[in-house]
Design a protein around this motif. Structure first.
Motif, mmCIF file in Angstrom:
data_model
loop_
_atom_site.group_PDB
_atom_site.id
_atom_site.type_symbol
_atom_site.label_atom_id
_atom_site.label_comp_id
_atom_site.label_asym_id
_atom_site.label_seq_id
_atom_site.Cartn_x
_atom_site.Cartn_y
_atom_site.Cartn_z
ATOM 1 N N ALA A 205 -6.318 -1.106 -5.574
ATOM 2 C CA ALA A 205 -5.561 -1.289 -6.813
ATOM 3 C C ALA A 205 -4.776 -0.052 -7.210
ATOM 4 O O ALA A 205 -3.752 -0.147 -7.897
ATOM 5 C CB ALA A 205 -6.508 -1.695 -7.941
ATOM 6 N N ALA A 206 -5.225 1.129 -6.766
ATOM 7 C CA ALA A 206 -4.545 2.361 -7.167
ATOM 8 C C ALA A 206 -3.165 2.483 -6.544
ATOM 9 O O ALA A 206 -2.327 3.252 -7.024
ATOM 10 C CB ALA A 206 -5.405 3.565 -6.781
ATOM 11 N N ALA A 207 -2.909 1.760 -5.464
ATOM 12 C CA ALA A 207 -1.626 1.879 -4.764
ATOM 13 C C ALA A 207 -0.651 0.833 -5.290
ATOM 14 O O ALA A 207 -0.961 -0.355 -5.377
ATOM 15 C CB ALA A 207 -1.828 1.693 -3.270
ATOM 16 N N GLU A 208 0.554 1.266 -5.640
ATOM 17 C CA GLU A 208 1.566 0.352 -6.159
ATOM 18 C C GLU A 208 2.267 -0.429 -5.051
ATOM 19 O O GLU A 208 2.867 -1.468 -5.299
ATOM 20 C CB GLU A 208 2.611 1.136 -6.962
ATOM 21 N N ASP A 209 2.197 0.101 -3.816
ATOM 22 C CA ASP A 209 2.944 -0.529 -2.717
ATOM 23 C C ASP A 209 2.079 -1.461 -1.873
ATOM 24 O O ASP A 209 2.468 -1.863 -0.779
ATOM 25 C CB ASP A 209 3.561 0.542 -1.822
ATOM 26 N N GLU B 31 -0.599 -4.998 -2.051
ATOM 27 C CA GLU B 31 -1.112 -6.092 -2.876
ATOM 28 C C GLU B 31 -1.907 -7.050 -1.995
ATOM 29 O O GLU B 31 -1.428 -7.485 -0.947
ATOM 30 C CB GLU B 31 0.028 -6.838 -3.563
#
Length: 932
Positions: free
Chosen positions: A72-76, A78
């Motif tokens: 979840a910490a990574a925006e890139d 999903e």
């Protein structure tokens, strides 16, 4: 976020490792990463992580949930749930495996040696040990082996590039280490010999050759291949340095033909093919998909369209070859095919082996560790395809063929049928413009139907319309309506539907295999019939062959996609192939066609007369004498068998009769006899509308042949069917024609049958006095001649008249006596009729509870006799009686059951059925005559 699987499975954000949890959770992540940006079905995840243990489904959900939290910490990145599986959305360049494959592909395509070297160096530097280190499942083990092959192939290419630049010092140590691990790898041995020679260590280079040769002979019994021997000779001669050249970068092959424009439909087949991409990655053998289908069904279009869609999943290239398995040109030989493939993979022509086995081995070596899509079009046999299969996982082979390649190793078979109606209409609209098809949807439906929903035929029809903007769709529909010209109309330029059919038939006709030639003859003889669904007994008659020979011929036609088999022993095809068979039949003499038709008619007469006696033991249409000499017979032993046979063969029987009435020889007389025997079997099925026409033709034919009694029987049957259809005036006129004959010849039994029909018709018209008069005369004849079966039928009809006149006691007496007679005769259909008529009488008299009991008792004998119309009428009566008693749910259920049967037998159409289901209290369908 960066992901690494070429070593331990890791995820890092800003250089910091993310806690991924236990080994099984990292297995789940690895499985998702390998299919990044593609949905991975839950079943595949269970197979990859827990070897298919479905009990672990809950555990999988838990691991996915925790992975979602960890990522979840990574925006890139999903991780989402999709229909049937999970999707990990990530930049492929942030996954070391995908980046490795991208860099290797770039190295292959690079024209500058320095740039290629940089790509190789970066790619190989991504490896930190064995893939998925620390994890262990069956799938992980297979993938680890596959990825190791990819790594080794990249290293070998890197070695070649370095040696071509004279940079032996950069790779010698690595080559020596790898060669010790793989002493039988001739390519690696050659690289080590060349590196040692460039380093001035010629004796050691020659010793490597001797060691490799010894290992090959001792382990495999083989001498070194020509390449390694040639290098050995050149080192001995001291001429290697002069011949060393940098291998030019070989672009990955992109051989797929252009995709077909306006590709339509085939969603299910595309989904099936997509699953094979995953298997090519994770299986322990190369994945093979074999697409089979008849000429013009779109096999090549599907394979090429799929190839273009998944091209990015095969970065090492796409190979394509037309094997010419179906055409006038000779099929491609194994040597030709392998040479084509190796040239596509960059093998220089002057380094091509000449032996087919060496060619195949070299081909497999070039594909080892690579991800290549191989499309083999127009294969004739599995043997033609075998040498072109890769030897290791990683590649996907898609084969198209008109025959089912059942012996092809590791193949998943995909059968391609004609388009669905909606897909066919969509294709036509795309080709000619939706405005034109929307302007006349009925004509558009007619066009695709007459094209048999065959993609090639629709494309040719669409091309004609597209080139003629002033034509309406109806104009083309009118041209195609002429069956004699339809195949001629479906041709544009040098493309024609007929051509593909001709090729398939000619291949069978000219084959050295006698089964093939028998199959070609069978297909041609099918054109002598208007058949819909072929059975083995009819094929025996058609071919004058025993069941084994006949079925072998039919199955061969199935293998060659000229027939299809939807059920054991049943064979069908589409209308265009049927028309082509009819054309072929014209090549036979009229005498041969007539003989074939007569053999089929005799087979059908034998079955029809036996079926008729099973459902109507009192019938006068009985087998004559010793019967026919038949090569195959339908197995009929019970009334249920007879009903099922009549229903299954209905369309074939009507088609055969249509051909027979106007044929030469004995066929017309056989047709009259056949239609007479079919009267009762078709009557209980409710197949009345078409039978009026057939028996009418029989009457005309019998009259023309001078068979007056045959004509009278036919008129009598027509009249009864007209009564069934509510055409009472027509029935009266037709009955009187038959009645004149019976009175002239003195046949009192047939006379009473005609009086019975007259009574029924007069009752329909409300002419009750005339009805009673006719029926009482019929009843008197029955008593005079002791015809109890006829007496029961007459009493049933007379009871109906009394019911309409509200003489309920007289009606009950008639139906009760009819029931007793039918029970004495063990006539189950008659019992069902009498009980139903008692039910209607009680219902009209207001005794609905008694009506329910009679209708309930009527159902079992109606079903045993296979009398579907009577079953429908009885169900309707149950609905009416329950409605009168206030049992509304039961009433609706019985009405719906009746409507279903009436629709099945063609007594009402879909629109009428829908209306009857929607009405709160539906009117009685006019076809249920006894309740009008």
């Amino acid at each position: 976020m960066q992901f690494r699987v070429l070593g331990a499975v890791e995820a890092r954000v800003g250089g910091r490792a993310v806690d991924l949890g236990p080994a099984r959770r990292r297995c789940v992540l690895a499985a998702l990463l390998l299919e990044a940006n593609h949905v991975v079905p839950v079943e595949q995840l269970l197979d990859r992580v827990w070897d298919g243990d479905s009990a672990r489904r809950g555990t999988l959900y838990s691991h996915v949930s925790r992975l979602r939290s960890a990522l979840a910490a990574a925006e890139d990145v999903e991780l989402t749930r999709r229909s049937g599986g999970y999707l990990l959305t990530v930049d492929p360049m942030n996954v070391d495996l995908h980046k490795f494959r991208h860099l290797i592909g770039a190295a292959h395509r690079a024209t500058d040696p320095g740039q290629a070297a940089a790509h190789y160096r970066t790619a190989l530097g991504l490896w930190r040990g064995e893939a998925f280190a620390g994890l262990d499942t069956h799938w992980i083990s297979r993938m680890r082996t596959s990825l190791d092959l990819e790594r080794r192939a990249a290293e070998l290419d890197w070695n070649d590039l370095m040696l071509s630049q004279g940079r032996h010092a950069d790779v010698l140590t690595g080559i020596a280490a790898r060669s010790a691990e793989h002493p039988l790898d001739e390519r690696l041995a050659g690289q080590l010999m060349l590196a040692l020679h460039q380093a001035g260590r010629r004796p050691e280079a020659l010793q490597v050759y001797q060691d490799t040769r010894t290992a090959l002979v001792d382990e495999l019994g083989l001498e070194p291949g020509p390449e390694l021997q040639d290098l050995h000779h050149r080192i001995l001669a001291g001429g290697v340095a002069a011949r060393v050249r940098r291998a030019e970068p070989i672009p990955a092959p992109r051989q797929l033909p252009a995709g077909i424009s306006h590709f339509t439909g085939r969603d299910r087949h595309m989904a099936e093919l997509r699953t094979r991409v995953e298997r090519s990655r994770s299986g322990d053998a190369p994945a093979v998909a074999a697409i089979a289908g008849t000429a013009g069904v779109g096999k090549t279009a599907l394979a090429v369209h799929f190839g273009h869609e998944v091209a990015d999943r095969f970065p090492d290239g796409q190979l394509y070859l037309d094997l010419r398995g179906n055409g006038t040109a000779p099929p491609v030989t194994a040597v030709e095919a392998l040479g084509h493939m190796l040239r596509g993979l960059g093998r220089p022509p002057d380094q091509m082996p000449t032996d087919v086995q060496e060619l195949a081995a070299t081909y497999r070596s070039h594909l080892a560790g690579r991800h290549v899509l191989v499309v083999l079009d127009n294969a004739r046999t599995a043997e033609q395809v075998g040498p072109l299969l890769p030897g290791a996982p990683g590649c996907l082979v898609v084969v198209t063929s008109r025959t089912i390649l059942s012996t092809l190793d590791n193949a998943d078979h995909i059968h391609l049928d004609v388009l669905s109606e909606q897909e066919a209409l969509s294709l036509l609209a795309t080709l000619v413009g939706r405005d034109r098809t929307d302007a006349d949807p009925d004509a558009a439906s007619a066009v695709v139907r007459m094209c048999a929903r065959l993609p090639l035929a629709i494309r040719l029809a669409g091309a004609r319309l597209a080139a003629r903007p002033r034509w309406s769709v109806a104009t083309l529909a009118a041209l195609l309506a002429d069956e004699e010209r339809r195949l001629e109309e479906l041709a544009v330029g040098d493309r024609a539907v007929r051509t593909g059919f001709e090729v398939s038939h000619r291949a069978l006709l000219t084959s050295a295999d006698p089964v093939d030639r028998e199959a070609a003859r069978a297909f041609r003889l099918l054109g002598a019939l208007d058949w819909v669904d072929m059975s083995v007994p009819v094929a025996c008659a058609l071919l004058d062959a025993d069941p084994h020979r006949a079925q072998s011929a039919l199955e061969r036609l199935v293998d060659d996609q000229l027939l299809e088999s939807a059920a054991p022993g049943r064979y069908h095809t589409h209308d265009l192939l049927r028309l082509y068979a009819r054309e072929l039949a014209q090549q036979d003499s009229e005498h041969d066609r007539a003989d074939a038709l007569e053999r089929v008619l005799r087979c059908y007469v034998d079955a029809a007369e036996r079926a008729n006696l099973l459902v109507n033991p009192m019938s006068r249409h009985r087998p004559r004498g010793r019967g026919f000499r038949l090569r195959g017979r339908f197995p009929l032993s019970t009334p249920a068998d007879a009903g099922a046979w009549a229903a299954t063969e209905h369309d074939n029987l009507v088609g055969a009769l249509g051909r027979a009435f106007d044929a030469a020889g004995d066929a017309p007389a056989l047709a009259v006899r056949l239609s007479a025997a079919l009267n009762r079997p078709f009557d209980i099925l409710g197949r009345w509308q078409g039978f009026v026409t057939v028996r009418g033709q029989a009457a005309e034919t019998a009259h023309r042949l001078g068979d007056w009694t045959g004509a009278a029987f036919a008129w009598q049957d027509v009249a009864w069917t007209q009564v069934r259809l509510g055409r009472a005036d027509d029935a009266i006129a037709t009955t009187k024609r038959a009645l004149d004959v019976w009175r002239e010849v003195g046949d009192r039994r047939s006379e009473q049958a005609c009086l019975n029909i007259l009574g029924y018709a007069f009752r329909q018209l409300g002419r009750h006095t005339e009805a009673v008069e006719a029926l009482e005369r019929a009843h008197g004849i029955c008593q005079d001649i002791g015809h109890r079966y006829g007496e029961a039928a007459t009493l049933n009809h007379l009871g109906l008249v009394h019911k309409h006149l509200r003489r309920f006691d007289d009606a009950v007496a008639c139906h009760t006596r009819a029931l007793a007679l039918n029970e004495e005769l063990d006539d189950r259909s008659g019992q069902a009729v009498a009980l139903a008529n008692l039910g209607w009488t009680h219902h009209r008299a207001g005794a609905s509870e008694d009506a329910v009991e009679c209708f309930r008792r009527s159902l079992a004998p109606a079903r045993e006799a296979g009398d579907r119309y009577q079953e429908a009428e009885t169900l309707w009566g149950l609905g009416d009686a329950h409605h009168a008693l206030g049992n509304l749910d039961e009433a609706r259920a019985y009405w719906n059951g009746s409507v279903t049967i009436l629709g099945d037998i063609g007594a009402i159409d879909d629109e009428q059925a829908g209306l009857l289901r929607r009405l709160p209290v539906p009117d009685t369908p006019a076809i249920i005559l006894d309740n009008t």
